[in-house]
Write an enzyme that holds these catalytic residues in place. Structure first.
Site, PDB file in Angstrom:
ATOM      1  CG  ASP A  20      50.456  15.787   6.047  1.00 55.66           C
ATOM      2  OD1 ASP A  20      50.315  14.557   5.900  1.00 55.66           O
ATOM      3  OD2 ASP A  20      50.696  16.318   7.157  1.00 55.66           O
ATOM      4  CD  GLU A  39      46.234  10.432   4.865  1.00 60.12           C
ATOM      5  OE1 GLU A  39      45.682  11.419   5.394  1.00 60.12           O
ATOM      6  OE2 GLU A  39      47.430  10.396   4.568  1.00 60.12           O
ATOM      7  CG  ASP A  45      51.940  11.441  11.368  1.00 60.85           C
ATOM      8  OD1 ASP A  45      52.773  12.032  10.641  1.00 60.85           O
ATOM      9  OD2 ASP A  45      50.795  11.858  11.552  1.00 60.85           O
TER      10      ASP A  45
END
Ligand code: NAG
Ligand code: NAG
Ligand code: NAG
Length: 834
Positions: free
Chosen positions: A441, A444, A516
């Site tokens: 997770d 990015e 999310d």
């Protein structure tokens, strides 16, 4: 996930993301119509066309290569003379694409005509330079016809742009990840903001925007009911895309911050062909383990070992099936990955073994930011090995994330890749078992308290690569390392990884979820086009958080989300740390019953999902598909994205609107096609929209006439309990009173299927003779594992015998045949009288 410390939550909600007009390189290009042109010189035609592309104003010269690839695909590369512009090709392409010879049909001063075969040719215009691809004498793709090609070469601006048109298309799909309609709305100066591809931690993102999210795949399809074609813009940098789609063709303008111009053209002629052409280049999702197709239960976070074990026990107490329970960041000691908080998790191995004893698996999160802390072995090793991303001064970069001050692993360094992969070994990640899988997770990558919550572009990676060149590839590189590590940890089992950030090619290593999202009806609805777009861009194993992550969910929405999620490839519930607990057993009996029913529908169909995943590995066909994938000539299905196909045989059309008492459902296929609804015992003809009455128990899905689907009827606690269970064959007769379907079966977990140890069989039922024929689809497949079909359920409609009538709605007649068909080692074909 994002932080819920009040300060950071504020930051997140107040955050706005740049649009093209706010980014200098992009606005310069977007509004610059007054550009010079490029022309081709020094042209040589061999197996490919090479030459120099000259900017007529600046006289700068670029190297130009145009190649044909097998499968009606073309490749265009434009590089600086010194080959210095970054290309992600070595990471993204699944091997070197196979070239195909181009025939030079004619050459003049202005124009080269090249052909691949009688149907497909390319016109290369020399000055000004542009390209047309023609199929059956129609121009299907135009490159630089509007003269928007720009390749900037200043040190401070290496941006580039190109216009791409699909002149006969009227609909555009692709360029995930955006929370937008499947059929991409037009953008452009004065209209909607451009689609942005720039991987960011967009917590609680709004539905129906072109904002940047967690992934970036530059695949765009120009769709028409006649011919569909596509392109792949292979660039790792921030990119904006304007789409104009005003009925007269689809026009796109791609604007990237840096990089080489690397473009692939897919000549179709159908959407299915284009997707296969794309996955031939960038690869497919390898068959996952069977358990991964079950239901996943997650929360940020299950805070202790006791919490985990209680949730598992409550699922059993209340008869909810579940395959995997997930650990978000709080299992670790202060967010130091590869460690445990022993206060909260005093016996991690015992916990994993207890979960395993119930037939289930676990997944633990592991993010790319590494806490800056002397003595933390991961930090020390990375520092010692020089494995961190550097700032513009060459010092190790430090930014804020979950653990506080952190450094970020540089997965572009091959040594760091290998070292990182090995952290997942049982020796390096203490107190783990082979029953634990991995979630990557925040990749990015997410960096708190900085502009756009991510790394600045001037950081540097291994080999002097600037971060801006590879920004959208960072998460991809992490999952590549994780995949190698899990494979090394246990070479006998197929790895399972879930990622948030993704790029073209990520499908080869990892499943993906849409990050999310929020508990809103818009988010439930937009999850469908999001997953369809990803699927058409190769990301076959994808899902959205059931219930919506970022906030409390109301009961109606939660139930509807469980009903829709049945038909997501990846089926997981997840919720943020400040939300009320929402495990299904916490609700009223009535609600529990509806959620249980949804989960049981999922589990019944896992054999069907598993077969689709095997077929995906062979063909590249996605698991979930828009209706246009199978009904390409039907104009009406092009914009449909509130219903979807799973394979070709099941159509999901669950309720996605609050308070719905009826929904409009489109039945494709024409008057010869029927769609079977077993819950209501009704069949609908494939002649367009029909209003379906619904209540809270309704979770409509339909089987296609002519299909034959394997299911497991028995309710189970997990897929582990499905091992050895007998199958029910569900048969849905078509107008010729026949049905056909494929079934794949193996050991459900290992790579032995790569050594032909599987069954891949086509079943055909003929009502006229009452015979079931089993045909081996792969002659080499040579598995002796047995399975049993103990029930054959033949579903028919009276209209199939009586000939068509004007009524669109028909009662299903069901005949159950008890059988004991044992399939073991197969000869090539056998026929059984039922
Ligand atoms: C997205 O699709 C919906 C439903 O088809 C439509 O009402 C809406 O206008 C579309 N959005 C845009 C921006 O085109
Ligand atoms: C470990 O878990 C305990 C119990 O939940 C908690 O109080 C503590 O803050 C955690 N420690 C760290 C470093 O996360
Ligand atoms: C965790 O693993 C370490 C290293 O293998 C071992 O020494 C320790 O006893 C384990 N602790 C627990 C609680 O299992």
């Amino acid at each position: 996930m994002f932080s819920f410390l009040p300060v950071l939550a504020l930051l997140a909600t107040a955050h706005s993301w740049y649009t093209c007009d706010e980014v200098e390189f992009c606005s310069n290009i977007r509004y610059n119509y007054n550009i010079g042109s490029y022309s081709l010189t020094n042209i040589e035609v061999d197996t490919s066309v090479t030459g120099n592309l000259i900017n007529e104003q600046t006289a700068e010269s670029f190297s130009f290569t145009f190649t044909a690839l097998v499968g009606d695909t073309f490749r265009l590369t434009v590089q600086d003379a010194d080959n210095s512009r970054y290309t992600p090709k070595d990471d993204v392409l699944d091997g070197t694409p196979t070239e195909q010879s181009l025939t030079l049909v004619s050459i003049s001063e202005d124009l080269l005509i090249l052909s691949v075969d009688d149907d497909l040719s390319v016109y290369l215009y020399v000055s000004p330079f542009y390209i047309e691809v023609l199929r059956d004498d129609q121009v299907i793709i135009e490159i630089n016809k509007a003269n928007r090609l720009i390749i900037n070469t200043a040190d401070e601006d290496k941006s580039l742009s190109l216009d791409i048109s699909f002149p006969i298309a009227n609909t555009a799909y692709g360029i995930p990840q955006h929370a937008e309609n499947l059929s991409l709305p037009s953008t452009g100066p004065g209209g909607l903001s451009a689609y942005r591809m720039f991987n960011v931690d967009n917590w609680g993102y709004p539905a129906y925007t072109r904002e940047a999210l967690y992934g970036a795949i530059g695949v765009l399809y120009g769709i028409s009911t006649d011919i569909t074609s596509g392109i792949f813009w292979m660039n790792g940098a921030q990119t904006f895309i304007d789409i104009t789609n005003e009925g007269d063709g689809v026009d796109a303008l791609f604007i990237s911050e840096t990089g080489a111009l690397e473009l692939f053209l897919f000549a179709g002629p159908t959407l299915r062909d284009c997707v296969r052409q794309y996955t031939t280049l960038t690869g497919v999702t390898p068959l996952p383990q069977y358990f991964t197709l079950g239901y996943h239960q997650c929360r940020y976070s299950y805070m202790s070992q006791e919490d985990v074990e209680t949730v598992v026990a409550e699922f059993d107490n209340h008869n909810f099936p579940m395959d995997v329970i997930w650990l978000d960041i709080d299992y670790s000691d202060g967010y130091k990955y590869f460690t445990w908080n022993y206060t909260a998790f005093p016996d991690p191995e015992g916990m994993q073994n207890n979960v395993a004893a119930t037939g289930r698996k676990m997944v633990a999160i592991s993010d790319p930011h590494i806490k800056v802390e002397e003595g933390y072995f991961v930090y020390e090793q990375a520092l010692g090995g020089d494995y961190f991303v550097k700032d513009s001064n060459g010092d190790v970069y430090e930014g804020e994330c979950w653990p506080g001050l952190s450094s970020y692993i540089d997965y572009f360094n091959p040594e760091a890749q290998e070292w990182y992969g090995e952290l997942y070994s049982l020796e390096n990640f203490p107190n783990t078992t082979l029953n634990l899988y991995i979630w990557n997770d925040m990749n990015e990558p997410s960096v708190f308290e900085v502009d756009e919550l991510t790394m600045p572009g001037d950081l540097s990676h291994y080999g002097g690569i600037q971060h801006r060149d590879v920004h959208n590839m960072y998460g991809f590189k992490q999952t590549q390392a994780t995949y190698a590590g899990l494979l090394k940890r246990d070479p006998t089992k197929r790895p399972f990884i879930l990622t948030r950030a993704h790029f073209a090619g990520s499908q080869r290593y990892t499943a993906m979820w849409t990050g999310d999202n929020s508990p809103s009806w818009d988010h439930l609805r937009v999850s469908i086009p999001m997953l369809l777009s990803e699927s058409l861009a190769g990301i076959a194993f994808c899902g959205a958080d059931v219930g919506g992550f970022a906030g409390n969910v109301d009961e109606e929405l939660l139930q509807r989300w469980y009903q829709a999620g049945v038909w997501y490839p990846f089926y997981r519930s997840h919720s943020a740390s400040d939300t009320e607990r929402r495990e299904p057993y916490l609700y009223s009996d009535e609600i529990q019953e509806r959620i249980r029913s949804a989960l049981n529908i999922r589990y019944a169909h896992i054999p069907y999902w598993y077969t689709l995943f095997f077929e995906h590995e062979i063909t590249g066909d996605p698991i979930v598909r828009p209706l246009s994938y199978h009904y390409p000539a039907d104009e009406a299905v092009l914009p449909i994205d509130e219903q979807w196909l799973i394979g070709s045989d099941i159509m999901a059309a669950t309720v996605l609107h609050e308070g719905a008492e009826s929904i409009q459902t489109y039945f494709p296929g024409g008057s010869d096609a029927y769609w079977y609804d077993l819950e209501n015992n009704l069949g609908y003809s494939g002649e367009g929209y029909y209003e379906i009455a619904v209540d809270m128990d309704s979770a409509p899905y339909y089987y296609r006439s002519g299909s034959l689907v394997f299911i497991i009827d028995d309710e189970v606690r997990s897929t582990e309990e499905q091992r050895g269970k007998s199958y029910t064959l569900r048969i849905f007769l078509d107008t010729s009173l026949q049905a056909t379907g494929n079934f794949y079966f193996d050991d459900l977990e290992s790579f032995d299927y790569r050594n032909s140890l599987y069954h891949y069989l086509q079943f055909t039922y003929d009502y006229n003779t009452n015979e079931l024929t089993i045909q081996k689809l792969h002659e080499d497949a040579d598995f002796d594992g047995e399975f049993i079909i103990d029930q054959v359920e033949v579903n028919t409609l009276g209209v199939l015998y009586s000939g068509s009538d004007s009524n669109r709605l028909h009662q299903i007649n069901r005949q159950i045949i008890y059988a004991n068909i044992v399939v073991g080692k197969m000869q090539s074909r056998k026929t059984i009288k039922l």
